[in-house]
Design an enzyme around this catalytic site. Structure first.
Site, PDB file in Angstrom:
ATOM      1  N   GLN A 159       0.834  -1.200   0.000  1.00 56.84           N
ATOM      2  CA  GLN A 159       0.000   0.000   0.000  1.00 56.84           C
ATOM      3  C   GLN A 159       0.877   1.263   0.000  1.00 56.84           C
ATOM      4  O   GLN A 159       0.951   2.013   0.961  1.00 56.84           O
ATOM      5  CB  GLN A 159      -0.956  -0.027   1.204  1.00 56.84           C
ATOM      6  CG  GLN A 159      -1.936   1.134   1.289  1.00 56.84           C
ATOM      7  CD  GLN A 159      -2.973   1.133   0.180  1.00 56.84           C
ATOM      8  OE1 GLN A 159      -2.895   0.369  -0.771  1.00 56.84           O
ATOM      9  NE2 GLN A 159      -3.972   1.982   0.309  1.00 56.84           N
ATOM     10  N   HIS A 196      -2.249  -3.858   0.546  1.00 58.17           N
ATOM     11  CA  HIS A 196      -2.253  -4.307  -0.845  1.00 58.17           C
ATOM     12  C   HIS A 196      -2.781  -3.124  -1.633  1.00 58.17           C
ATOM     13  O   HIS A 196      -3.873  -2.629  -1.325  1.00 58.17           O
ATOM     14  CB  HIS A 196      -3.146  -5.541  -1.004  1.00 58.17           C
ATOM     15  CG  HIS A 196      -3.000  -6.237  -2.319  1.00 58.17           C
ATOM     16  ND1 HIS A 196      -3.794  -7.326  -2.665  1.00 58.17           N
ATOM     17  CD2 HIS A 196      -2.173  -6.040  -3.378  1.00 58.17           C
ATOM     18  CE1 HIS A 196      -3.450  -7.751  -3.872  1.00 58.17           C
ATOM     19  NE2 HIS A 196      -2.465  -6.975  -4.329  1.00 58.17           N
ATOM     20  N   LEU A 197      -2.049  -2.663  -2.630  1.00 54.94           N
ATOM     21  CA  LEU A 197      -2.312  -1.362  -3.219  1.00 54.94           C
ATOM     22  C   LEU A 197      -3.760  -1.226  -3.694  1.00 54.94           C
ATOM     23  O   LEU A 197      -4.235  -1.998  -4.518  1.00 54.94           O
ATOM     24  CB  LEU A 197      -1.351  -1.103  -4.378  1.00 54.94           C
ATOM     25  CG  LEU A 197      -1.482   0.267  -5.055  1.00 54.94           C
ATOM     26  CD1 LEU A 197      -1.345   1.396  -4.048  1.00 54.94           C
ATOM     27  CD2 LEU A 197      -0.448   0.411  -6.163  1.00 54.94           C
ATOM     28  N   HIS A 198      -4.432  -0.195  -3.160  1.00 58.22           N
ATOM     29  CA  HIS A 198      -5.814   0.082  -3.525  1.00 58.22           C
ATOM     30  C   HIS A 198      -6.140   1.526  -3.225  1.00 58.22           C
ATOM     31  O   HIS A 198      -5.545   2.161  -2.351  1.00 58.22           O
ATOM     32  CB  HIS A 198      -6.788  -0.833  -2.773  1.00 58.22           C
ATOM     33  CG  HIS A 198      -6.817  -0.603  -1.282  1.00 58.22           C
ATOM     34  ND1 HIS A 198      -5.784  -1.013  -0.442  1.00 58.22           N
ATOM     35  CD2 HIS A 198      -7.742  -0.026  -0.471  1.00 58.22           C
ATOM     36  CE1 HIS A 198      -6.076  -0.690   0.802  1.00 58.22           C
ATOM     37  NE2 HIS A 198      -7.252  -0.079   0.823  1.00 58.22           N
ATOM     38  N   LEU A 199      -7.095   2.054  -3.965  1.00 66.31           N
ATOM     39  CA  LEU A 199      -7.692   3.349  -3.686  1.00 66.31           C
ATOM     40  C   LEU A 199      -9.186   3.146  -3.496  1.00 66.31           C
ATOM     41  O   LEU A 199      -9.730   2.069  -3.806  1.00 66.31           O
ATOM     42  CB  LEU A 199      -7.415   4.352  -4.812  1.00 66.31           C
ATOM     43  CG  LEU A 199      -5.952   4.750  -5.014  1.00 66.31           C
ATOM     44  CD1 LEU A 199      -5.295   3.876  -6.072  1.00 66.31           C
ATOM     45  CD2 LEU A 199      -5.817   6.228  -5.406  1.00 66.31           C
TER      46      LEU A 199
END
Length: 358
Positions: A159, A196-199
């Site tokens: 993230q 965990h990469l998210h927007l």
């Protein structure tokens, strides 16, 4: 939309939402009638979201939320969302700003295929297209249409905000005709619950003061916005051609914050241009970057967690007595204990202005 081709064996292949520059809504609907003319993006997203709600794919059924504006000059918006507090997945433990991706913890490779709404993919200009983003329901929603914007989950990125992911999210913001569709990011130590990469993308049916408030110029591409509960560094994209340089600038600034041991939050909203040369007169996207002290784990005695919504002036509250009784002064005290002292904030603003001039 059409079926997605390709992908790795075993990966879900949702439908594609293919769009071009002609799909960008440069002037959204007004607040007088925000749902008057939904865009193709709004119709597809909200229809898919409502379908998943009817099919029971969320952790709870979200109805109209009690909402009130707290008396006071900042006009904080409080919402009662007891189910989210009780039913959401507990946030993952975070130990540092640089925690690596942990395959053993919950991550978005574990989403059920039905939780995926579509994959965003742009064709044509301006410039090279951003990386495609998966749009998935947030199973513990804050509001209607609350979705996750995911770079390819199989890449297992932690993230940490990247310019390609942010640019894709800003394009999603321009695909909506609703003035209250906002996209945002919570960094590690800044309220992120999954590493965990998210927007996030969600529809909020009330205007926020930070959409129109004036900003103090710090440099040609950077301002300081003091409206709302927390001062923020302000970037502005007047139109689609500005999204790539603004995304790069925001991520350079966020990287600088991380190197200084600070967490960050980001919000993009429709808004007025800041004052200054070349700003123009039309509304565009305001992108706000908050610098804050990192917090790893819950803080004892804190009435609510502080992430991008709270910094922007929206308070999702977990219990009816708190919702009923909280005052603006109490809420501001809870939020501002995470912020930098004024001299440190101004020094940081000078550093960022110099960084972005190069």
């Amino acid at each position: 939309m059409k079926a997605m081709a390709g992908g790795e064996p075993g990966e879900p292949n949702p439908e594609e939402f293919v769009y071009g520059e002609e799909d960008f809504v440069l002037q959204s609907a007004g607040w007088g009638d925000p749902d008057s003319a939904p865009s193709r993006f709004d119709r597809v997203l909200l229809a898919g979201w409502s379908d998943r709600m009817e099919r029971g794919l969320f952790r709870y059924r979200l109805g109209p939320l009690p909402t009130r504006v707290l008396p006071g000059p900042v006009r904080l918006v409080a919402q009662l969302n007891e189910q989210r507090s009780a039913e959401r997945r507990p946030p993952q433990p975070v130990h540092s700003l640089r925690d690596p991706f942990d395959p053993g913890a919950f991550n978005f490779t574990r989403l059920r295929p039905a939780e995926l709404l579509f994959r965003l993919r742009r064709t044509g200009g301006p410039g090279p297209p951003p990386e495609p983003l998966l749009v998935a329901i947030n199973a513990s929603p804050l509001e209607r249409g609350h979705v996750l914007l995911l770079p390819e989950p199989a890449r297992r990125l932690p993230q940490v905000l990247t310019a390609p992911a942010l640019r894709g999210a800003l394009e999603a913001a321009l695909l909506s005709a609703h003035p209250g569709f906002r996209v945002g990011f919570n960094g590690l130590g800044g309220g992120a619950s999954v590493n965990h990469l998210h927007l996030h993308g969600l529809y909020l049916d009330l205007p926020l003061p930070l959409e129109e408030a004036p900003a103090e110029p710090l440099g040609p591409r950077l301002g300081l916005l003091r409206a709302g509960p927390a001062p923020a560094f302000l970037f502005f994209a007047a139109g689609p051609a500005a999204l790539e340089p603004v995304s790069r600038a925001v991520c350079r600034a966020a990287e600088h914050l991380g190197a200084a041991g600070l967490a960050c939050n980001v919000l993009a909203t429709r808004g007025d241009p800041p004052p200054g040369p070349g700003a123009g007169g039309g509304r565009g996207l305001r992108v706000l970057l908050w610098a804050r002290r990192p917090l790893f784990g819950p803080k004892a005695g804190e009435p609510f967690a502080v992430a991008l919504c709270e910094l922007a002036g929206l308070l999702p509250l977990p219990a009816e007595p708190l919702y009923r009784d909280i005052t603006e002064a109490q809420a501001l005290s809870a939020i501002r204990q995470h912020l930098l002292p004024e001299p440190e904030l101004l020094h940081l603003g000078g550093e960022l202005a110099r960084l972005l001039e190069n």
